[in-house]
Each structure stands twice: as structure tokens, then as C-alpha cells.
Design a protein around this motif. Structure first.
Motif, PDB file in Angstrom:
ATOM      1  N   SER A 427       0.774  -1.148   0.065  1.00  0.00           N
ATOM      2  CA  SER A 427      -0.102  -0.176   0.173  1.00  0.00           C
ATOM      3  C   SER A 427       0.726   1.245  -0.059  1.00  0.00           C
ATOM      4  CB  SER A 427      -1.083   0.017   1.243  1.00  0.00           C
ATOM      5  OG  SER A 427      -0.219  -0.019   2.270  1.00  0.00           O
ATOM      6  N   ASN A 428       2.128   1.251   0.392  1.00  0.00           N
ATOM      7  CA  ASN A 428       3.039   2.328   0.508  1.00  0.00           C
ATOM      8  C   ASN A 428       3.524   2.749  -0.980  1.00  0.00           C
ATOM      9  OD1 ASN A 428       5.518   3.944   0.673  1.00  0.00           O
ATOM     10  ND2 ASN A 428       5.354   3.378   2.846  1.00  0.00           N
ATOM     11  N   PRO A 429       3.336   3.772  -1.271  1.00  0.00           N
ATOM     12  CA  PRO A 429       3.809   4.446  -2.614  1.00  0.00           C
ATOM     13  C   PRO A 429       5.134   4.281  -3.001  1.00  0.00           C
ATOM     14  CG  PRO A 429       3.630   6.272  -1.258  1.00  0.00           C
ATOM     15  CD  PRO A 429       2.912   4.867  -0.315  1.00  0.00           C
ATOM     16  N   ASP A 430       5.984   3.924  -2.164  1.00  0.00           N
ATOM     17  CA  ASP A 430       7.494   3.553  -2.526  1.00  0.00           C
ATOM     18  C   ASP A 430       7.670   2.089  -2.969  1.00  0.00           C
ATOM     19  OD1 ASP A 430       8.298   6.069  -1.867  1.00  0.00           O
ATOM     20  OD2 ASP A 430       8.555   5.514   0.230  1.00  0.00           O
ATOM     21  N   TYR A 431       6.346   1.449  -2.675  1.00  0.00           N
ATOM     22  CA  TYR A 431       6.538  -0.074  -3.301  1.00  0.00           C
ATOM     23  C   TYR A 431       5.405  -0.616  -4.270  1.00  0.00           C
ATOM     24  CZ  TYR A 431       9.504   0.183   1.209  1.00  0.00           C
ATOM     25  OH  TYR A 431      10.395   0.588   2.158  1.00  0.00           O
ATOM     26  N   GLN A 432       5.436   0.225  -5.111  1.00  0.00           N
ATOM     27  CA  GLN A 432       4.457  -0.131  -6.147  1.00  0.00           C
ATOM     28  C   GLN A 432       5.074  -0.828  -7.241  1.00  0.00           C
ATOM     29  OE1 GLN A 432       1.231   0.457  -5.611  1.00  0.00           O
ATOM     30  NE2 GLN A 432       2.212   0.922  -3.638  1.00  0.00           N
ATOM     31  N   PHE A 433       5.286  -2.134  -6.982  1.00  0.00           N
ATOM     32  CA  PHE A 433       6.173  -2.921  -7.990  1.00  0.00           C
ATOM     33  C   PHE A 433       5.677  -3.235  -9.215  1.00  0.00           C
ATOM     34  CE2 PHE A 433       6.850  -4.424  -3.332  1.00  0.00           C
ATOM     35  CZ  PHE A 433       7.833  -4.055  -3.186  1.00  0.00           C
ATOM     36  N   LYS A 434       4.434  -3.208  -9.432  1.00  0.00           N
ATOM     37  CA  LYS A 434       4.118  -3.309 -10.955  1.00  0.00           C
ATOM     38  C   LYS A 434       3.736  -1.866 -11.530  1.00  0.00           C
ATOM     39  CE  LYS A 434       3.771  -7.721 -10.118  1.00  0.00           C
ATOM     40  NZ  LYS A 434       4.921  -8.796 -10.656  1.00  0.00           N
ATOM     41  N   SER A 435       3.369  -0.946 -11.080  1.00  0.00           N
ATOM     42  CA  SER A 435       2.985   0.314 -11.655  1.00  0.00           C
ATOM     43  C   SER A 435       4.241   1.157 -11.745  1.00  0.00           C
ATOM     44  CB  SER A 435       1.851   0.825 -11.116  1.00  0.00           C
ATOM     45  OG  SER A 435       2.096   1.181  -9.806  1.00  0.00           O
ATOM     46  N   ASP A 436       5.279   1.300 -10.690  1.00  0.00           N
ATOM     47  CA  ASP A 436       6.291   2.195 -10.668  1.00  0.00           C
ATOM     48  C   ASP A 436       7.510   1.803 -11.332  1.00  0.00           C
ATOM     49  OD1 ASP A 436       8.114   3.959 -10.022  1.00  0.00           O
ATOM     50  OD2 ASP A 436       8.150   3.641  -8.086  1.00  0.00           O
ATOM     51  N   THR A 437       7.292   1.953 -12.892  1.00  0.00           N
ATOM     52  CA  THR A 437       8.487   1.582 -13.872  1.00  0.00           C
ATOM     53  C   THR A 437       9.564   2.249 -13.802  1.00  0.00           C
ATOM     54  OG1 THR A 437       7.318   2.820 -15.602  1.00  0.00           O
ATOM     55  CG2 THR A 437       6.893   0.526 -15.365  1.00  0.00           C
ATOM     56  N   GLN A 438       9.729   3.726 -13.030  1.00  0.00           N
ATOM     57  CA  GLN A 438      10.827   4.365 -12.915  1.00  0.00           C
ATOM     58  C   GLN A 438      11.811   3.295 -11.902  1.00  0.00           C
ATOM     59  OE1 GLN A 438      10.327   8.158 -11.104  1.00  0.00           O
ATOM     60  NE2 GLN A 438      12.452   8.539 -11.050  1.00  0.00           N
ATOM     61  N   HIS A 439      11.169   2.673 -10.939  1.00  0.00           N
ATOM     62  CA  HIS A 439      12.089   2.158  -9.918  1.00  0.00           C
ATOM     63  C   HIS A 439      11.951   0.522 -10.018  1.00  0.00           C
ATOM     64  CE1 HIS A 439      11.048   6.026  -7.806  1.00  0.00           C
ATOM     65  NE2 HIS A 439      12.304   6.127  -7.939  1.00  0.00           N
ATOM     66  N   TYR A 440      10.714  -0.130 -10.637  1.00  0.00           N
ATOM     67  CA  TYR A 440      10.854  -1.252 -10.515  1.00  0.00           C
ATOM     68  C   TYR A 440      10.633  -1.918 -12.197  1.00  0.00           C
ATOM     69  CZ  TYR A 440      10.341  -0.409  -5.690  1.00  0.00           C
ATOM     70  OH  TYR A 440      10.309   0.068  -4.331  1.00  0.00           O
ATOM     71  N   ASN A 441      11.213  -3.029 -12.514  1.00  0.00           N
ATOM     72  CA  ASN A 441      11.025  -3.583 -13.782  1.00  0.00           C
ATOM     73  C   ASN A 441      11.209  -5.079 -13.743  1.00  0.00           C
ATOM     74  OD1 ASN A 441      10.882  -1.201 -15.667  1.00  0.00           O
ATOM     75  ND2 ASN A 441      12.802  -0.621 -14.500  1.00  0.00           N
ATOM     76  N   ASN A 442       9.999  -5.629 -14.284  1.00  0.00           N
ATOM     77  CA  ASN A 442      10.043  -7.059 -14.030  1.00  0.00           C
ATOM     78  C   ASN A 442      10.330  -7.759 -12.933  1.00  0.00           C
ATOM     79  OD1 ASN A 442       9.464  -7.363 -17.025  1.00  0.00           O
ATOM     80  ND2 ASN A 442      11.839  -6.816 -17.337  1.00  0.00           N
ATOM     81  N   ILE A 443       9.414  -7.383 -12.003  1.00  0.00           N
ATOM     82  CA  ILE A 443       9.615  -7.944 -10.203  1.00  0.00           C
ATOM     83  C   ILE A 443       8.589  -9.034 -10.156  1.00  0.00           C
ATOM     84  CG2 ILE A 443       9.276  -7.208  -7.891  1.00  0.00           C
ATOM     85  CD1 ILE A 443      11.493  -5.690  -9.482  1.00  0.00           C
TER      86      ILE A 443
END
Length: 502
Positions: A427-443
Motif C-alpha cells: 500500500s505504500n507508494p514507495d513499493y508499487q512494484f508493478k506500476s512504478d516503472t521508474q524504480h521497478y522492472n519485471n519484479i
């Protein structure tokens, strides 16, 4: 009155009836039974006391017996010592008229402190026997200890009786500086595989000097000891891939207790500390275990390279990096009381094909923790200019194994590419593994990597793992931590998948 008299008489009868003395004994007939025929005291370094080992002796007969003598075959000259049912006898070597009741047992606890010169020169075994009785009824239990020779490095004693000190983080600690021309050891800045090394206190690398650990070197740290790399000093660990489980070409840092009981106990020694201003470090094929903190980087002046390295069982951190620049490939860290990897007060980091796991039984631990601030520093924040994790596994027994501690007063730049992560609360905005492509890719989130045996620090995977063939070939390191060629697409983590032994 008659009632009281009757009770009195019954009491006397019971009292006298119980006066058949339980200490009327017969001589031992040599029918004692032992919990083991031979007591193997694990390997010890010369002149370092062993752990305590137990032998249980049973009297299976219906008679209370007296053993005329229990002693070492080598008598008072034995390098072993023992207690017999809590008794110390003569110097812990000889015991006379030992009583052992019918259907009962006694405990013997055994220790040793021996020099390499006491051992057999062909196999370095020191042996003796515990003798029970003498003459026709003699029985013996064998004792065997392997004595290992070593190079001992320790602080000198000052004329006033205090120990030599060195300064770490502004504090005086028991320690000494390694010498290039020691009268006994020669060049102490080169650690070879010829003999293991045992360090007492902190061994310091002098300013502007380089300490080198050759492939196969073994370094054992006593309690509260460690290694300190001074200003503009360098550490070079030149281990190479091994062909067997003996890790014959690895450089190994661990405690100085060789008994199997201590093989995985955290906190047996302190840390390897890289001072602010130390430089030009290279770490290859290091296995480090059972420290308080494994590698402690305090803002080294340039890039640190860490490759093919394993760090296990640390009370606080596997790697603690403060405002450092680290490039790491094929590293494995497990079991740390606070975090397997903590990068604090900013810095620049790149981790590729690494396995970060944490199975410490603490709900506040993490496998990976990143921060751009540090209480007590001025200023309190510092830029995290880069923290990149490629083809990595970040897992463990906790609900969340990743921690991002951001302070908006400084940069916090991070990216996770093709990683398997364990994280329960999204739920924390820092851990949006699917939608935050600036920080997370193919998680890959919360899927089981199916490590071979976490309790034994074996993080190999097979084809059933969620990490199998999920890596990005753009980040591939051609060889895994064991020197095995990776396939494409590569597996995540430090190990190329293999079939597990059945």
C-alpha cells in the motif's frame, strides 16, 4: 498415649531399616559401560583451550561399587583435564575411590589445552586414555584431539601491563599494526595458505599500506577481534573458485573456535572495518561468517569491488556501507540481526546476480535496507546517487524484506530490475512494484525461490525455483559464484540452477 508410642516405635523401625548403608560398596569388577568408547575433542589451535566434552559411565550391576582409581594414562603430565561428578581430584588428572551406585551413572567432563609439540608429528593428533581401576579390572576410554599449528598475531604488552592500542573511530581499542618485517612472522601484510592465522584484538593495516590475502588463506579472529584498514590503506582478497566443498581456494574469515558446535554461532568476533579514506579494495571469493558485522565500510575514498563472496551469521549486518561506492557481483548474504545489507547515508551501489536472504528470527530485520540519512551526522542527509539491483533475489522469513528509508532533503535514486522480492504490504507508494516503472522492472513478488537448504546457508536453486531463467541477459555475469557458466536467460541470484542431490 499408646497411639503416640506406636508411632514412635514405627518411626524407629523405619529409621533403622533405612540404615542399610547405600555406601557399602564392592570393588569394581571391570564391567563398566561407557556412552562412547572414544571421545573425539574437535580440532583446536595450539595452546587454546577446547570446549568441554562429556563421557557418561554406567554401573549396570545391582551392587554399589567403588572404582579404586580414575586417571589419565599419562597421569599428571596429561594435557587433558577432567571433572568426575563435579569432583576435581588431583589437578583434574587423578581420582581415587570413586563410588558409583547400583544402576546409576556418573558424568565425566573433559577439556584440553595442548601445544603442537605435544601431538604426534605425523598426524598432529594428541591422544590419551581415561583409565578406570587398575590391574586385572582395567578399562579404558580413548581421547583424541587434532592440534592445529597457526600464526598468532596479537597486541604487545606495554611495560605498565596494559595492552597495545590502536585508534578506531576516535576510540582506543586493543590492537596492533601489521608489520612488513616482523622479527618472528616476517611480512605480516601477506596472508598465505601455509598456516592458518589467529588474530587477537584488532589487526590494523597501516596508512598507505596494502594487506593481501592469497587464495586458500584462513584467518580466525578471537572474541572482540577484527581487521582495521587505515587511511589510504588497501585490502586485497585474492580467493579463487574451489572445486570441492572444502572451499580450498576461498579466503575464509571466521572465529577461532574450530569445534563443530561453533560452526554457525553469530558474534564470535567483531568486524572488518574500512576506514574513511581507505582505498583500492578488491574482494574476491571471500567466505566470512559468525561476526558482529561482516564488512563495515565507512566512506572509502573510491570504488570497492566485491565478487563471488559469501557472508553468513552476523549479529548486526552482513555488509554495512556508509556513503560508499560498491560494485558487487555474485554475493550471498544470509542471517543478520538487523539487515543482511544496509546502505546508509547515501552513496553509489550496483549489485548484480546477488542473493540477499535473512532468516534471523526478528520481525524488524530486513534482507536489504537503503537510507540517505544518518542520525548524528552533519548534515544528517546525504545523496543516494544510485542503488541498482539487477537479476537479484531479496528474500527471507520476514513479512517485508526490503526497506527504503527516504529523506526528501537529499537525492534517493534506486532501481530494481528483474528481481525476486519478498514484500507483503504494497500500500505504500514507495513499493508499487508493478506500476512504478521508474524504480521497478519485471519484479517477481513473493514467489518461492526454493533454496536448497537455508539453514545450512546453501542458496542453490533448481528448475522448480521461481527464480529459474527469469533474469535479463543484458545484466548477465557469465560465471556464477561457483564458476559455473550461466545459461541465457539467466537465473536470478548468485547461483546457476542445478539438479539437487537426491
Amino acid at each position: 498415649m499408646r497411639q503416640y508410642f506406636t508411632i514412635f516405635i514405627l518411626g524407629l523401625i523405619l529409621a533403622f531399616g533405612s540404615c542399610r548403608t547405600d555406601f557399602d560398596t564392592v570393588a569394581s569388577t571391570g564391567d563398566l559401560k561407557f556412552s562412547k568408547d572414544t571421545v573425539y575433542l574437535d580440532t583446536v589451535f595450539k595452546n587454546i583451550g577446547s570446549s568441554t566434552y562429556q563421557l557418561k559411565v554406567y554401573n549396570r550391576s545391582k551392587n554399589d561399587i567403588s572404582i579404586p582409581i580414575v586417571q589419565f594414562k599419562k597421569g599428571l603430565s596429561s594435557k587433558y583435564r577432567m571433572t568426575v561428578d563435579g569432583m576435581t581430584g588431583t589437578n583434574g588428572k587423578i581420582f581415587k575411590d570413586v563410588t558409583l551406585l547400583a544402576k546409576d551413572s556418573l558424568y565425566i567432563f573433559i577439556e584440553t589445552t595442548a601445544d603442537i609439540t605435544d601431538a604426534n608429528p605425523t598426524d598432529f593428533l594428541y591422544t590419551d586414555e581415561i583409565q578406570f581401576d587398575s590391574g586385572a579390572n582395567l578399562q579404558e576410554a580413548a581421547l583424541v584431539t587434532l592440534i592445529q599449528d597457526a600464526v598468532f598475531l596479537y597486541p604487545n604488552q606495554n611495560p605498565d601491563g596494559t595492552k597495545e592500542k590502536i585508534k578506531i573511530d576516535g576510540k582506543d581499542v586493543d590492537g596492533f599494526y601489521l608489520s612488513e618485517s616482523d622479527a618472528v612472522n616476517g611480512n605480516e601484510l601477506i596472508f598465505t595458505k601455509q598456516k592458518p592465522y589467529v588474530i587477537y584484538g584488532y589487526a590494523g593495516v597501516p596508512d598507505n599500506k596494502t594487506v593481501t590475502f592469497e587464495a586458500g588463506a584462513r584467518v580466525h579472529f578471537h572474541a572482540n577481534s577484527g581487521l582495521y584498514v587505515g587511511n589510504n590503506a588497501s585490502l586485497q582478497i585474492n580467493g579463487t573458485a574451489s572445486k570441492t566443498d572444502q572451499l580450498e581456494n576461498e579466503v575464509i574469515f571466521e572465529g577461532d573456535r574450530l569445534e563443530s558446535l561453533y560452526s554457525n554461532i553469530p558474534g564470535q568476533w567483531k568486524s572488518v572495518i574500512f576506514s574513511n579514506g581507505s582505498a583500492n579494495h578488491s574482494i574476491n571469493h571471500l567466505t566470512l561468517k559468525n561476526a558482529v558485522t561482516g564488512l563495515d565500510f565507512k566512506n572509502p575514498s573510491n570504488t570497492v569491488e566485491i565478487k563471488d563472496t559469501q557472508i553468513y551469521n552476523c549479529v548486526e549486518y552482513g555488509i554495512l556501507a556508509e556513503n560508499s561506492h560498491i560494485i558487487a557481483e555474485n554475493i550471498v548474504i544470509n542471517y543478520a540481526g538487523i539487515a543482511s545489507l544496509l546502505c546508509v547515508y547515501g552513496g553509489d551501489y550496483s549489485f548484480t546476480h546477488c542473493t540477499f536472504n535473512n532468516n534471523w528470527s526478528n520481525p524488524s530485520h530486513f534482507a536489504v535496507s537503503l537510507s540517505n540519512s544518518l542520525t548524528g551526522k552533519t548534515p544528517e542527509t546525504n545523496a543516494l546517487t544510485n542503488a541498482t539491483f539487477n537479476n537479484c533475489i531479496i528474500f527471507g522469513s520476514n513479512f517485508n524484506e526490503l526497506n527504503l528509508s527516504k529523506n526528501t532533503s537529499a537525492a534517493f535514486v534506486y532501481q530494481f530490475n528483474n528481481c525476486l522480492l519478498k514484500f507483503g504490504n504494497t500500500s505504500n507508494p514507495d513499493y508499487q512494484f508493478k506500476s512504478d516503472t521508474q524504480h521497478y522492472n519485471n519484479i517477481i513478488l513473493n514467489e518461492n525461490p526454493k533454496f536448497y537448504n537455508v539453514a545450512q546457508n546453501k542458496f542453490n536453486i533448481d528448475k522448480t525455483s521461481a527464480a529459474f531463467a527469469k533474469g535479463n541477459p543484458a545484466y548477465i555475469i557469465p560465471l556464477d559464484i561457483l564458476g559455473i557458466t550461466r545459461t541465457s536467460p539467466p537465473d536470478l541470484g548468485a547461483y546457476q540452477s542445478q539438479d539437487f542431490p537426491k
